[in-house]
Design an enzyme around this catalytic site. Structure first.
Site, PDB file in Angstrom:
ATOM      1  N   THR A  92      -0.877 -10.448  -4.679  1.00  0.00           N
ATOM      2  CA  THR A  92      -1.715 -10.391  -3.479  1.00  0.00           C
ATOM      3  C   THR A  92      -2.480  -9.078  -3.368  1.00  0.00           C
ATOM      4  OG1 THR A  92       0.358  -9.894  -2.417  1.00  0.00           O
ATOM      5  CG2 THR A  92      -0.605 -12.046  -1.946  1.00  0.00           C
ATOM      6  N   GLU A  99       8.043  -0.892  -7.559  1.00  0.00           N
ATOM      7  CA  GLU A  99       6.747  -0.675  -6.907  1.00  0.00           C
ATOM      8  C   GLU A  99       5.574  -0.702  -7.888  1.00  0.00           C
ATOM      9  OE1 GLU A  99       4.912  -0.053  -4.348  1.00  0.00           O
ATOM     10  OE2 GLU A  99       6.326   0.083  -2.682  1.00  0.00           O
ATOM     11  N   ASP A 100       4.408  -1.114  -7.377  1.00  0.00           N
ATOM     12  CA  ASP A 100       3.185  -1.078  -8.186  1.00  0.00           C
ATOM     13  C   ASP A 100       2.232   0.015  -7.704  1.00  0.00           C
ATOM     14  OD1 ASP A 100       2.563  -2.417  -5.739  1.00  0.00           O
ATOM     15  OD2 ASP A 100       0.690  -3.102  -6.658  1.00  0.00           O
ATOM     16  N   LYS A 149      -3.113   0.984  -1.898  1.00  0.00           N
ATOM     17  CA  LYS A 149      -1.947   0.169  -2.232  1.00  0.00           C
ATOM     18  C   LYS A 149      -0.700   0.742  -1.572  1.00  0.00           C
ATOM     19  CE  LYS A 149      -3.455  -1.882  -6.569  1.00  0.00           C
ATOM     20  NZ  LYS A 149      -3.211  -1.935  -8.022  1.00  0.00           N
ATOM     21  N   SER A 208       8.269  -3.988   2.191  1.00  0.00           N
ATOM     22  CA  SER A 208       6.818  -4.126   2.162  1.00  0.00           C
ATOM     23  C   SER A 208       6.231  -3.606   3.459  1.00  0.00           C
ATOM     24  CB  SER A 208       6.441  -5.604   1.998  1.00  0.00           C
ATOM     25  OG  SER A 208       5.049  -5.779   2.223  1.00  0.00           O
ATOM     26  N   ALA A 209       5.075  -2.966   3.365  1.00  0.00           N
ATOM     27  CA  ALA A 209       4.381  -2.486   4.562  1.00  0.00           C
ATOM     28  C   ALA A 209       3.653  -3.628   5.274  1.00  0.00           C
ATOM     29  CB  ALA A 209       3.370  -1.415   4.177  1.00  0.00           C
ATOM     30  N   ASP A 237       9.073  -4.120  -3.608  1.00  0.00           N
ATOM     31  CA  ASP A 237       7.807  -4.182  -2.894  1.00  0.00           C
ATOM     32  C   ASP A 237       7.327  -5.634  -3.049  1.00  0.00           C
ATOM     33  OD1 ASP A 237       5.310  -3.413  -1.741  1.00  0.00           O
ATOM     34  OD2 ASP A 237       4.460  -3.270  -3.765  1.00  0.00           O
ATOM     35  N   LEU A 238       6.402  -6.051  -2.209  1.00  0.00           N
ATOM     36  CA  LEU A 238       5.912  -7.436  -2.305  1.00  0.00           C
ATOM     37  C   LEU A 238       4.563  -7.524  -3.032  1.00  0.00           C
ATOM     38  CD1 LEU A 238       6.007 -10.473  -1.483  1.00  0.00           C
ATOM     39  CD2 LEU A 238       4.853  -9.800   0.631  1.00  0.00           C
ATOM     40  N   ASP A 239       3.524  -6.954  -2.364  1.00  0.00           N
ATOM     41  CA  ASP A 239       2.163  -7.105  -2.877  1.00  0.00           C
ATOM     42  C   ASP A 239       2.002  -6.364  -4.203  1.00  0.00           C
ATOM     43  OD1 ASP A 239       0.923  -8.472  -0.520  1.00  0.00           O
ATOM     44  OD2 ASP A 239       1.525  -6.626   0.498  1.00  0.00           O
ATOM     45  N   LYS A 243       4.821   4.258   3.780  1.00  0.00           N
ATOM     46  CA  LYS A 243       4.812   4.859   2.450  1.00  0.00           C
ATOM     47  C   LYS A 243       3.641   5.844   2.384  1.00  0.00           C
ATOM     48  CE  LYS A 243       6.366   0.390   0.724  1.00  0.00           C
ATOM     49  NZ  LYS A 243       6.058  -0.817  -0.072  1.00  0.00           N
TER      50      LYS A 243
HETATM   51  C1  G6P Z   1       1.054  -3.574   1.443  1.00  0.00           C
HETATM   52  C2  G6P Z   1      -0.219  -3.569   0.620  1.00  0.00           C
HETATM   53  C3  G6P Z   1      -1.311  -2.827   1.346  1.00  0.00           C
HETATM   54  C4  G6P Z   1      -1.467  -3.345   2.765  1.00  0.00           C
HETATM   55  C5  G6P Z   1      -0.154  -3.201   3.521  1.00  0.00           C
HETATM   56  C6  G6P Z   1      -0.237  -3.741   4.936  1.00  0.00           C
HETATM   57  O1  G6P Z   1       1.630  -2.328   1.379  1.00  0.00           O
HETATM   58  O2  G6P Z   1       0.008  -2.969  -0.634  1.00  0.00           O
HETATM   59  O3  G6P Z   1      -2.507  -3.016   0.620  1.00  0.00           O
HETATM   60  O4  G6P Z   1      -2.464  -2.641   3.453  1.00  0.00           O
HETATM   61  O5  G6P Z   1       0.838  -3.922   2.815  1.00  0.00           O
HETATM   62  O6  G6P Z   1      -0.436  -5.121   4.877  1.00  0.00           O
HETATM   63  P1  G6P Z   1      -0.838  -6.028   6.099  1.00  0.00           P
HETATM   64  O7  G6P Z   1      -0.702  -7.421   5.548  1.00  0.00           O
HETATM   65  O8  G6P Z   1       0.137  -5.763   7.193  1.00  0.00           O
HETATM   66  O9  G6P Z   1      -2.225  -5.670   6.488  1.00  0.00           O
HETATM   67 MG    MG Z   2       2.445  -3.089  -3.732  1.00  0.00          MG
END
Ligand code: G6P
Ligand code: MG
Length: 221
Positions: free
Chosen positions: A16, A171-172, A44, A116-117, A8-10, A147
């Site tokens: 972030t 993942e977090d 998240k 990542s989403a 996962d990224l964020d 997710k």
């Molecule tokens: C990640 C984050 C979410 C965020 C989603 C979409 O999964 O954990 O908090 O809403 O990405 O991100 P975006 O940058 O496309 O709004």
């Molecule tokens: Mg995350």
């Protein structure tokens, strides 16, 4: 035994998650909706529109009075808040231990995927200067379900040409851990053990991630 590790990224590669929180909080306040860290936990890993829907559901009418156009405008406003907040992100914001893990994986010949989403993932990877480590970035635009559905993790595995059963997902978020488990992968959670209780192996912070520990826990599954 490990064929790939899918990150996962964020909140995993970079912190972030705090900027997403800040950006949503700014929007929620404009809408007169109370927003705190506990509420944020549910967002998240959840994509932008689904997150907005969750926030609007706190309104007395659940947000039913709003048109799709208005919702899209708010989602865009949140994203503009977010883009402003991440403007100065650079490699100093890579979380502790992540580069070491990337290097260990590279040395072991284990490919890395990103699940990542976020539609901002590409920008962030560039700013963090970690693009060269990542073999495959699963595009959230091209998956049917976000997710906690497994789609994006399965997409990354498919593009890497690996068997999900031999993949590790990191993942977090609770929704993210669920996604990894539904994909049939080994789930490593980073953060609160109670929130991430469905993970196969949990570390409190990224600095505690190590390839040898992950391998050891996976061998015992
Ligand atoms: C990640 C984050 C979410 C965020 C989603 C979409 O999964 O954990 O908090 O809403 O990405 O991100 P975006 O940058 O496309 O709004
Ligand atoms: Mg995350």
């Amino acid at each position: 035994e490990i064929q790939a590790v899918i990150f996962d990224l964020d909140g995993v590669i970079t912190d972030t998650a705090k900027y997403h929180y800040e950006a949503w909080k700014q929007l929620a306040e404009e809408l007169g909706i109370h927003f705190d860290l506990e509420f944020n936990e549910q967002l998240k890993g959840i994509d932008r529109m689904a997150s907005l829907e969750k926030i609007l559901s706190a309104l007395p009418d659940g947000g039913a009075a709003f048109t799709l156009e208005q919702k899209q405008e708010w989602a865009e406003r949140k994203n503009n808040n977010y883009k402003r907040l991440i403007q100065t992100v650079d490699k100093s914001e890579i979380l502790p231990g992540i580069l070491d893990l990337f290097h260990d994986l590279e040395y072991a010949g284990i490919p890395i995927g990103l699940a990542s989403a976020s539609r901002n993932a590409g920008t962030l990877l560039r700013q963090l200067k970690v693009e060269s480590y990542i073999h495959v970035i699963a595009d959230p635009e091209n998956v049917a379900h976000g997710k906690p559905a497994p789609d994006i993790f399965l997409k990354a595995a498919e593009e890497l040409g690996v068997d999900p059963h031999y993949c590790v997902g990191i993942e977090d978020a609770e929704a993210g851990v669920q996604a990894i488990k539904s994909a049939g992968m080994f789930a490593v959670g980073v953060g609160d053990a109670e929130i991430l209780s469905k993970a196969d192996y949990i570390v409190p912070e990224t600095s505690k991630l190590s390839l040898s520990d992950i391998k050891q826990h996976m061998a015992g599954r």
